[in-house]
Design a protein around this motif. Structure first.
Motif, PDB file in Angstrom:
ATOM      1  N   TYR A   4       0.837  -1.196   0.000  1.00  0.00           N
ATOM      2  CA  TYR A   4       0.000   0.000   0.000  1.00  0.00           C
ATOM      3  C   TYR A   4       0.878   1.255   0.000  1.00  0.00           C
ATOM      4  N   LEU A   5       0.496   2.223  -0.810  1.00  0.00           N
ATOM      5  CA  LEU A   5       1.181   3.513  -0.807  1.00  0.00           C
ATOM      6  C   LEU A   5       0.631   4.375   0.332  1.00  0.00           C
ATOM      7  N   ASP A   6       1.331   5.466   0.639  1.00  0.00           N
ATOM      8  CA  ASP A   6       0.946   6.316   1.778  1.00  0.00           C
ATOM      9  C   ASP A   6      -0.512   6.760   1.719  1.00  0.00           C
ATOM     10  N   PHE A   7      -0.941   7.212   0.546  1.00  0.00           N
ATOM     11  CA  PHE A   7      -2.297   7.751   0.433  1.00  0.00           C
ATOM     12  C   PHE A   7      -3.363   6.655   0.431  1.00  0.00           C
ATOM     13  N   GLU A   8      -2.934   5.385   0.374  1.00  0.00           N
ATOM     14  CA  GLU A   8      -3.870   4.265   0.416  1.00  0.00           C
ATOM     15  C   GLU A   8      -4.075   3.714   1.826  1.00  0.00           C
ATOM     16  N   LYS A   9      -3.463   4.359   2.826  1.00  0.00           N
ATOM     17  CA  LYS A   9      -3.540   3.844   4.192  1.00  0.00           C
ATOM     18  C   LYS A   9      -4.981   3.691   4.702  1.00  0.00           C
ATOM     19  N   PRO A  10      -5.885   4.649   4.446  1.00  0.00           N
ATOM     20  CA  PRO A  10      -7.278   4.456   4.881  1.00  0.00           C
ATOM     21  C   PRO A  10      -7.917   3.192   4.289  1.00  0.00           C
ATOM     22  N   ILE A  11      -7.575   2.893   3.031  1.00  0.00           N
ATOM     23  CA  ILE A  11      -8.093   1.680   2.396  1.00  0.00           C
ATOM     24  C   ILE A  11      -7.498   0.454   3.074  1.00  0.00           C
ATOM     25  N   ALA A  12      -6.207   0.509   3.372  1.00  0.00           N
ATOM     26  CA  ALA A  12      -5.530  -0.615   4.034  1.00  0.00           C
ATOM     27  C   ALA A  12      -6.156  -0.908   5.388  1.00  0.00           C
ATOM     28  N   ALA A  35     -22.106  -7.217   8.107  1.00  0.00           N
ATOM     29  CA  ALA A  35     -20.933  -6.387   8.421  1.00  0.00           C
ATOM     30  C   ALA A  35     -19.925  -6.419   7.274  1.00  0.00           C
ATOM     31  N   VAL A  36     -19.745  -7.601   6.670  1.00  0.00           N
ATOM     32  CA  VAL A  36     -18.822  -7.748   5.532  1.00  0.00           C
ATOM     33  C   VAL A  36     -19.299  -6.911   4.353  1.00  0.00           C
ATOM     34  N   ALA A  37     -20.592  -6.963   4.077  1.00  0.00           N
ATOM     35  CA  ALA A  37     -21.148  -6.191   2.956  1.00  0.00           C
ATOM     36  C   ALA A  37     -20.964  -4.693   3.161  1.00  0.00           C
ATOM     37  N   VAL A  38     -21.179  -4.236   4.396  1.00  0.00           N
ATOM     38  CA  VAL A  38     -21.007  -2.811   4.713  1.00  0.00           C
ATOM     39  C   VAL A  38     -19.551  -2.396   4.529  1.00  0.00           C
ATOM     40  N   LEU A  39     -18.625  -3.225   5.008  1.00  0.00           N
ATOM     41  CA  LEU A  39     -17.193  -2.911   4.874  1.00  0.00           C
ATOM     42  C   LEU A  39     -16.774  -2.899   3.405  1.00  0.00           C
ATOM     43  N   GLU A  40     -17.250  -3.857   2.633  1.00  0.00           N
ATOM     44  CA  GLU A  40     -16.892  -3.915   1.211  1.00  0.00           C
ATOM     45  C   GLU A  40     -17.412  -2.689   0.467  1.00  0.00           C
ATOM     46  N   LEU A  46     -14.548   4.451  -0.729  1.00  0.00           N
ATOM     47  CA  LEU A  46     -13.331   5.170  -0.372  1.00  0.00           C
ATOM     48  C   LEU A  46     -12.298   5.094  -1.485  1.00  0.00           C
ATOM     49  N   ARG A  47     -12.173   3.916  -2.101  1.00  0.00           N
ATOM     50  CA  ARG A  47     -11.213   3.754  -3.189  1.00  0.00           C
ATOM     51  C   ARG A  47     -11.561   4.687  -4.351  1.00  0.00           C
ATOM     52  N   ARG A  48     -12.842   4.785  -4.676  1.00  0.00           N
ATOM     53  CA  ARG A  48     -13.258   5.673  -5.767  1.00  0.00           C
ATOM     54  C   ARG A  48     -12.966   7.134  -5.428  1.00  0.00           C
ATOM     55  N   GLU A  49     -13.249   7.525  -4.206  1.00  0.00           N
ATOM     56  CA  GLU A  49     -12.985   8.909  -3.781  1.00  0.00           C
ATOM     57  C   GLU A  49     -11.500   9.245  -3.892  1.00  0.00           C
TER      58      GLU A  49
END
Length: 317
Positions: A4-12, A35-40, A46-49
């Motif tokens: 993961y790159l620095d700016f991808e930390k929230p996704i990680a 819960a899994v569906a909500v996280l996915e 977040l990835r799109r943003e």
């Protein structure tokens, strides 16, 4: 394990929580599908943003991602029966520049590109994708061979620059690149050039004169890297983000300036997230453009190629 790159930390962080939730379900037989569906959904949103609002420096980082597909990866995924050809018939073989004939959806093409390494040993062997003069002379030899047998040429560009060492200059680095520029303008076969990672300076331009020049979405193409620009202007690499913004080196910038013919979309998150999907899309773009170029008369194709590059940088007041 994914890098993961620095700016991808929230996704990680979210993906880590998702993994923990799935492990919990496996170990305790608890239904966590909701819960899994909500996280996915949260991860996807977040990835799109993040990837819709990347800075120029972040795209430079993506172009250098250690998991990003390199030339040999694309060849193995797109082509059949690749026969690698070696040597410039003058000095030696340059592992940083590879090329050979292969079959692309029934068509025989010459594919040439710069190759980086995955680990320290490979990177040293490939010289970090920085070609010596013999690499450019090998590339030209293979282009002339393709022209002799009337086969289209595909070049894949991914280099931090031509090798700047003393021995490279002694063997004529500048002359080798300049000769490639001249000869590529006059090639009688279709030439498609694609920047798949870094496109730095003459090292990239030495195999980037073609009828069509494309950039993958998260790549860069410039006369100098942001770090080198920063070190010249500010005497420090600490201003590389500002340098990247000033250089305007992304695929979108290059298209705006009419320096490339188009942008090839990458999977959400970058080419490294799905090598097969990226290679499949790249192959479709190549085949579509080959069909268009093969329909043109040879002289007309060469004239269009020359006109395209001669019009770059022309300003009318």
């Amino acid at each position: 394990m994914r890098t993961y790159l620095d700016f991808e930390k929230p996704i990680a962080d979210l993906e880590s929580r998702l993994e923990e939730t799935k492990k919990l379900a496996e170990s305790s037989n608890v239904d966590v599908s909701e819960a899994v569906a909500v996280l996915e959904q949260s991860i996807e949103k977040l990835r799109r943003e993040i990837f819709q609002n990347l800075t120029r420096w972040q795209r430079v980082q993506l172009s250098r991602h250690p998991d990003r597909p390199y030339t040999l990866d694309y060849i193995s995924l797109m082509c059949n029966q690749f026969i690698e050809l070696h040597g410039d018939r003058t000095v030696r073989d340059d592992p940083a520049m590879i090329g050979g004939f292969c079959e692309l959806d029934g068509q025989t093409v010459m594919i040439i590109g710069q190759q980086k390494g995955r680990n320290t040993k490979q990177r040293q062997h490939r010289n970090f994708g920085m070609s010596n003069p013999e690499g450019y002379r090998k590339a030209l030899r293979l282009m002339k061979l393709a022209e002799k047998f009337n086969k289209p040429i595909i070049t894949l560009i991914d280099t931090p620059g031509a090798f700047p060492g003393l021995e490279a200059e002694e063997r004529g680095q500048g002359e080798a690149i300049a000769r490639n520029l001249k000869e590529m303008f006059m090639l009688k076969v279709p030439v498609i050039c694609i920047i798949i990672g870094e496109g730095a300076s003459g090292g990239a331009l030495g195999i980037a004169i073609g009828d069509r020049v494309f950039m993958l979405e998260n790549t860069w193409y410039s006369v100098i890297s942001p770090e080198s620009c920063s070190s010249i202007l500010w005497r420090s690499w600490n201003f590389k983000e500002q340098a990247a913004e000033a250089l305007k080196l992304t695929a979108k910038d290059m298209t705006t300036f009419n320096l490339v013919d188009g942008i090839i979309d990458e999977p959400l998150g970058g080419a490294h997230t799905d090598h097969s999907a990226m290679a499949s899309h790249l192959k479709d773009v190549i085949l579509q453009n080959l069909a268009e170029l093969n329909a043109l008369d040879t002289d007309e194709r060469i004239e269009q190629r020359i006109d395209k590059f001669c019009s770059m940088g022309v300003v009318v007041e």
